[in-house]
Design an enzyme around this catalytic site. Sequence first.
Site, PDB file in Angstrom:
ATOM      1  N   CYS A 164      -4.003  67.330   0.277  1.00 15.42           N
ATOM      2  CA  CYS A 164      -2.572  67.147   0.539  1.00 15.42           C
ATOM      3  C   CYS A 164      -1.856  68.474   0.438  1.00 15.42           C
ATOM      4  O   CYS A 164      -2.017  69.339   1.294  1.00 15.42           O
ATOM      5  CB  CYS A 164      -2.004  66.121  -0.439  1.00 15.42           C
ATOM      6  SG  CYS A 164      -0.260  65.840  -0.213  1.00 15.42           S
ATOM      7  N   SER A 165      -1.094  68.670  -0.618  1.00 10.07           N
ATOM      8  CA  SER A 165      -0.250  69.850  -0.709  1.00 10.07           C
ATOM      9  C   SER A 165       0.114  70.165  -2.141  1.00 10.07           C
ATOM     10  O   SER A 165       1.145  70.773  -2.391  1.00 10.07           O
ATOM     11  CB  SER A 165       1.040  69.591   0.077  1.00 10.07           C
ATOM     12  OG  SER A 165       1.643  68.415  -0.429  1.00 10.07           O
ATOM     13  N   CYS A 166      -0.681  69.718  -3.100  1.00  9.68           N
ATOM     14  CA  CYS A 166      -0.336  69.914  -4.506  1.00  9.68           C
ATOM     15  C   CYS A 166      -0.206  71.410  -4.792  1.00  9.68           C
ATOM     16  O   CYS A 166      -1.066  72.203  -4.417  1.00  9.68           O
ATOM     17  CB  CYS A 166      -1.383  69.270  -5.404  1.00  9.68           C
ATOM     18  SG  CYS A 166      -1.456  67.486  -5.139  1.00  9.68           S
ATOM     19  N   CYS A 218      -5.108  72.911  -1.662  1.00  5.99           N
ATOM     20  CA  CYS A 218      -5.121  71.478  -1.952  1.00  5.99           C
ATOM     21  C   CYS A 218      -5.676  70.847  -0.697  1.00  5.99           C
ATOM     22  O   CYS A 218      -4.960  70.692   0.286  1.00  5.99           O
ATOM     23  CB  CYS A 218      -3.724  70.960  -2.280  1.00  5.99           C
ATOM     24  SG  CYS A 218      -3.714  69.157  -2.480  1.00  5.99           S
TER      25      CYS A 218
END
Lengths: 105, 210
Positions: free
Chosen positions: B117-119, B114
């Site tokens: 971000c951090s999905c 991702c």
Amino acid sequence: MVDKLTTDIGGDSAGPVPQEDRDQLFWEKQMIAAFNLLQVKGVVVTDEFRRTVEEMPADYYANSTFYGRRLDGMVRLLIEKGVIDADTIEARTREILESGTRDHV
Amino acid sequence: MSDHDHDHDDHAPTREDDDLELTEGEARFLALKSLLIEGGVMTADEIRARMEFNERGSPHQAARMIARAWVDPDYKARMLADTKSAAAELGIEATEAALVTIENTPERHNMVVCTLCSCYPRSLLGEPPAFYVSKAYRSRAVREPRKVLREFGVDIPDAVDIAVHDSNADLRYVIMPMRPQGTEGMSEEELAALITRDSVVGCALPVEPA
């Protein structure tokens, strides 16, 4: 064309990928749960939260951590929405730090 | 696979980090939490219940699904067509907006990042590992995946393509690794123990059978 977003780092060069794992701290688990509840209850939506992270100054973003950004974005969004008050949370944070204990809630 | 311990998956999250010094970040969260409770936005019980719900998300869930897919071609087809429904079949509640499963083949290895971000598919894998949320991984995975994989000790031959999938909040990915050779007689449970978190992100291959 606008400059690329602070968060848009895909394709940038960077050092080695950290291989060391790190367990989530208890407060981080609580924070994620509280964040999820804010979403479920419709107090915040994902895109608003993303905007608060995108607004972070580049140097702040560069030195921030994943959980640090989550907390910072959440707090700023809730202040913006009038759910919490900026001075109140600052004062309470100081109070908790000075007491040095977790027995507050 | 005795070192693959699932017991902790079911534990309620009750441990406080009392042995750690209180940091500014934690203090700020505790202040926020107390204000949200006082303001009637949420209760302490709701937070606890949500933590318990979140703890159900663990790599064991993705491993169960992939092991089932390895032994049951019909389930595999359903998982590839509709990952959330396939999760529900095994009693796994996936809260993600959309989940897509991508299958590794002899011609193509897949990995997930991702970049923004951090999905991450938390319902099936738990919280993302430190490397996944690191700026180094987010930056480099899309530009030099082979080199990144070598840092993980995974050497993908040049003849095999690598596809990198960039997740977002509306679409998250699960990689279905190839079933290792020599696992023909293994049970679903034994197979599940070969499927590691990192293999579902595409940063590792399944464990080779002993």
